[in-house]
Each structure stands twice: as structure tokens, then as C-alpha cells.
Design a protein around this motif. Structure first.
Motif, mmCIF file in Angstrom:
data_model
loop_
_atom_site.group_PDB
_atom_site.id
_atom_site.type_symbol
_atom_site.label_atom_id
_atom_site.label_comp_id
_atom_site.label_asym_id
_atom_site.label_seq_id
_atom_site.Cartn_x
_atom_site.Cartn_y
_atom_site.Cartn_z
ATOM 1 N N MET A 1 -4.671 -5.255 3.874
ATOM 2 C CA MET A 1 -3.797 -6.353 2.922
ATOM 3 C C MET A 1 -2.506 -5.428 2.758
ATOM 4 O O MET A 1 -2.684 -4.221 2.344
ATOM 5 C CB MET A 1 -4.291 -6.741 1.647
ATOM 6 C CG MET A 1 -3.441 -7.759 0.933
ATOM 7 S SD MET A 1 -4.200 -8.518 -0.499
ATOM 8 C CE MET A 1 -5.465 -9.297 0.290
ATOM 9 N N ARG A 2 -1.530 -6.139 2.856
ATOM 10 C CA ARG A 2 -0.086 -5.225 2.598
ATOM 11 C C ARG A 2 0.218 -5.004 1.024
ATOM 12 O O ARG A 2 -0.432 -5.497 0.107
ATOM 13 C CB ARG A 2 0.910 -6.107 2.933
ATOM 14 C CG ARG A 2 1.081 -6.623 4.384
ATOM 15 C CD ARG A 2 1.555 -5.677 5.415
ATOM 16 N NE ARG A 2 3.161 -5.552 5.009
ATOM 17 C CZ ARG A 2 3.858 -4.743 5.727
ATOM 18 N NH1 ARG A 2 3.241 -4.118 7.092
ATOM 19 N NH2 ARG A 2 5.183 -4.357 5.593
ATOM 20 N N ASP A 34 5.020 11.185 -1.966
ATOM 21 C CA ASP A 34 5.755 10.581 -0.778
ATOM 22 C C ASP A 34 5.101 9.704 0.061
ATOM 23 O O ASP A 34 5.611 8.699 0.410
ATOM 24 C CB ASP A 34 6.191 11.825 0.264
ATOM 25 C CG ASP A 34 7.004 11.333 1.397
ATOM 26 O OD1 ASP A 34 6.679 11.538 2.354
ATOM 27 O OD2 ASP A 34 8.242 10.917 1.133
ATOM 28 N N ALA A 35 3.793 9.870 0.053
ATOM 29 C CA ALA A 35 2.929 9.101 0.867
ATOM 30 C C ALA A 35 2.634 7.874 0.485
ATOM 31 O O ALA A 35 2.670 6.698 0.989
ATOM 32 C CB ALA A 35 1.595 9.527 1.240
ATOM 33 N N ALA A 36 2.644 7.867 -0.917
ATOM 34 C CA ALA A 36 2.324 6.596 -1.878
ATOM 35 C C ALA A 36 3.813 5.419 -1.656
ATOM 36 O O ALA A 36 3.477 4.360 -1.529
ATOM 37 C CB ALA A 36 2.168 6.793 -3.323
ATOM 38 N N TYR A 37 4.998 6.199 -1.654
ATOM 39 C CA TYR A 37 6.100 5.309 -1.789
ATOM 40 C C TYR A 37 6.155 4.890 0.069
ATOM 41 O O TYR A 37 6.990 4.047 0.104
ATOM 42 C CB TYR A 37 7.204 6.014 -2.087
ATOM 43 C CG TYR A 37 7.265 6.136 -3.447
ATOM 44 C CD1 TYR A 37 7.430 7.294 -4.300
ATOM 45 C CD2 TYR A 37 7.394 4.741 -4.181
ATOM 46 C CE1 TYR A 37 7.577 7.507 -5.650
ATOM 47 C CE2 TYR A 37 7.427 4.903 -5.660
ATOM 48 C CZ TYR A 37 7.429 6.183 -6.221
ATOM 49 O OH TYR A 37 7.625 6.140 -7.641
ATOM 50 N N HIS A 42 -3.069 -1.272 1.502
ATOM 51 C CA HIS A 42 -3.756 -0.702 0.473
ATOM 52 C C HIS A 42 -4.903 0.253 1.059
ATOM 53 O O HIS A 42 -5.147 1.160 0.129
ATOM 54 C CB HIS A 42 -5.051 -1.749 -0.160
ATOM 55 C CG HIS A 42 -4.290 -3.012 -0.924
ATOM 56 N ND1 HIS A 42 -4.927 -4.190 -0.866
ATOM 57 C CD2 HIS A 42 -3.112 -2.946 -1.378
ATOM 58 C CE1 HIS A 42 -3.722 -5.173 -1.721
ATOM 59 N NE2 HIS A 42 -2.867 -4.316 -1.750
ATOM 60 N N GLY A 43 -5.046 0.359 2.410
ATOM 61 C CA GLY A 43 -5.883 1.324 2.910
ATOM 62 C C GLY A 43 -5.110 2.734 3.053
ATOM 63 O O GLY A 43 -5.812 3.637 2.781
ATOM 64 N N VAL A 62 -6.233 -1.000 -6.893
ATOM 65 C CA VAL A 62 -5.824 -1.511 -5.438
ATOM 66 C C VAL A 62 -6.658 -2.554 -5.155
ATOM 67 O O VAL A 62 -7.538 -2.057 -4.427
ATOM 68 C CB VAL A 62 -5.160 -0.460 -4.785
ATOM 69 C CG1 VAL A 62 -4.528 -1.198 -3.570
ATOM 70 C CG2 VAL A 62 -4.269 0.636 -5.528
ATOM 71 N N GLY A 63 -6.447 -3.747 -5.106
ATOM 72 C CA GLY A 63 -7.563 -4.721 -4.435
ATOM 73 C C GLY A 63 -7.269 -6.191 -4.863
ATOM 74 O O GLY A 63 -6.191 -6.610 -5.536
#
Length: 240
Positions: A1-2, A34-37, A42-43, A62-63
Motif C-alpha cells: 500500500m502506498r 533519508d530512506a523514510a522520506y 509501507h513495505g 504503519v498499517g
């Protein structure tokens, strides 16, 4: 999911608390932030905080049970497609009209302005259908269509002693799951303009993300300059 901006912000908050508590080194914090932004699903977000406690007493996971995504172009596009239209047209004669904020645009929307003007803002709108046609007709008047940068927009119109077109914008980067909008019609001695522009709320979110990245970079340089924190001498690490 986005993933939405709100979900990325919750993950960033967990990471900030973790580095402040000494659970993460600064270089690992920056990599995860940086990876979060940059995460789109969700994966991609979940592994970044899987080995960390929730921020404060609890953080929404996150779900599927998370709060609804924010409005504006940051919202999940599939959630904004479908449902009955709240408006299928607008008319202005020696006056004006506007369609903005929360509304659902019909699959065919017709706007007419004579000796007047109108504003059609799609940045927070929902869409009756994935394919939308906005027909703009103006005589000695003006119509302005505002869309988010991620929307797929095609402009086809005719200007007779007037103008009909889309302003250039370097931010334009249509999302593959966004609706497709075709703007057609004509302008006689008037104008129809299409502008790509973010909402104020979204601009604030982007500015906040940039400020946090800048603070993290400054903190890394400070810790790299020596001192008890850089030497790993215990104590609570505080972000600047």
C-alpha cells in the motif's frame, strides 16, 4: 500500500527519538531518515523502525488502522477516485465563481464565464472518475484551473484574441496512479490558464522535512568535531 506524508512523519519521529536516546548513531539515523522520506510504500517504511520502540507511549502503526491520509496532493490518489460528483459545472456573468477545497468534480465539468471569472482548484478535490474532462469557455473573461504537480493533466484549448494554456512549472511530475484530467474549450477575448501549484500545508510539510535534514546534517558535523558525545561518552544525545 502506498505511504502518505503523515506516515513518513511518524516514522521520522520514532527515528529522532531513537537518536536522542542513543539507540541510533548519527550516520545510521541520517540513512534511515533519508530512506523514510524517500519511501513510497509501507513495505519500505516498516523495516526502518522494526528494531526500535515506538515514539513516546505509543505511535500509530504503519498499517490499515492508521489515520486517514492528509488532503492535498500528498493524499493517496486511489482513495480520491469514485463517489458521486458534488459539482458538474459553474457559470459566471458579470461576476465570479470558485470550486475549491473539499469537493468531488464530475467526470465532465463545464465552466462558462462572460465578463467575469472563475477559479477551479483541484488540489484537494476528489474525482468521480479516473478520466475527467474540464470544459472551459470564456468570453471577455477569465478562468483559472489550479492542479497539484502530481496530477496527470492535458491542456487542449483555443484562444481567439485571448489565451488558453498551461504555465510552465519545473515541479510537474505526474504520478502513475493519479487521475487523468483533460482541459478543453476556448477563450474569446479572454483567457484560460492552468497552473501546477502545491497547497500551503504541503509546502510547509516539505519545508519541515528539509529543515530536519539540515539539522541532522549539522548535528553530524558537530559530533564529528570531537568532544564527549563524539567519543561515545554516555549521556543523552539531543538533536539541535
Amino acid at each position: 500500500m502506498r505511504a502518505s506524508d503523515a506516515e513518513r512523519e511518524r516514522i521520522a519521529e520514532v527515528l529522532r527519538d531513537a537518536v536522542a536516546e542513543g539507540r541510533l548513531e548519527m550516520d545510521e539515523f541520517e540513512q534511515r531518515l533519508d530512506a523514510a522520506y524517500r519511501a513510497r510504500t509501507h513495505g519500505e517504511l516498516e523495516p526502518l523502525v522494526r528494531d526500535l520502540p515506538a515514539s513516546g507511549s505509543a505511535v500509530a502503526p504503519v498499517g490499515p488502522s492508521r489515520p486517514a491520509a492528509p488532503r492535498g496532493s500528498a493524499a493517496n490518489w486511489p482513495d480520491r477516485i469514485g463517489g458521486p460528483a458534488t459539482s458538474k459545472g459553474a457559470f459566471a456573468f458579470w461576476g465570479g465563481f470558485n470550486r475549491k477545497g473539499r469537493w468531488t468534480v464530475g467526470r465532465t465539468f463545464t465552466a462558462f464565464a462572460m465578463w467575469g471569472g472563475g477559479e477551479i482548484d483541484l488540489r484537494e478535490a476528489d474525482f468521480e472518475d479516473r478520466e475527467t474532462v474540464i470544459r472551459c469557455f470564456t468570453i471577455m473573461g477569465g478562468l483559472h484551473v489550479t492542479v497539484p504537480p502530481e496530477l496527470n493533466v492535458e491542456v487542449r484549448g483555443v484562444g481567439i484574441m485571448g489565451g488558453f494554456g498551461e504555465g510552465s512549472n519545473g515541479e510537474a511530475d505526474p504520478a502513475p496512479d493519479a487521475p487523468r484530467v483533460r482541459v478543453t474549450g476556448f477563450a474569446l477575448m479572454g483567457g484560460v490558464g492552468v497552473e501546477r501549484k502545491r497547497t500551503k500545508a504541503e509546502r510547509r510539510r516539505l519545508e519541515k522535512a528539509a529543515e530536519e535534514a539540515e539539522r541532522a546534517s549539522a548535528e553530524q558535523k558537530r559530533l564529528g568535531g570531537g568532544g564527549p558525545d563524539a567519543a561515545g561518552g554516555g549521556g543523552r544525545k539531543e538533536l539541535g
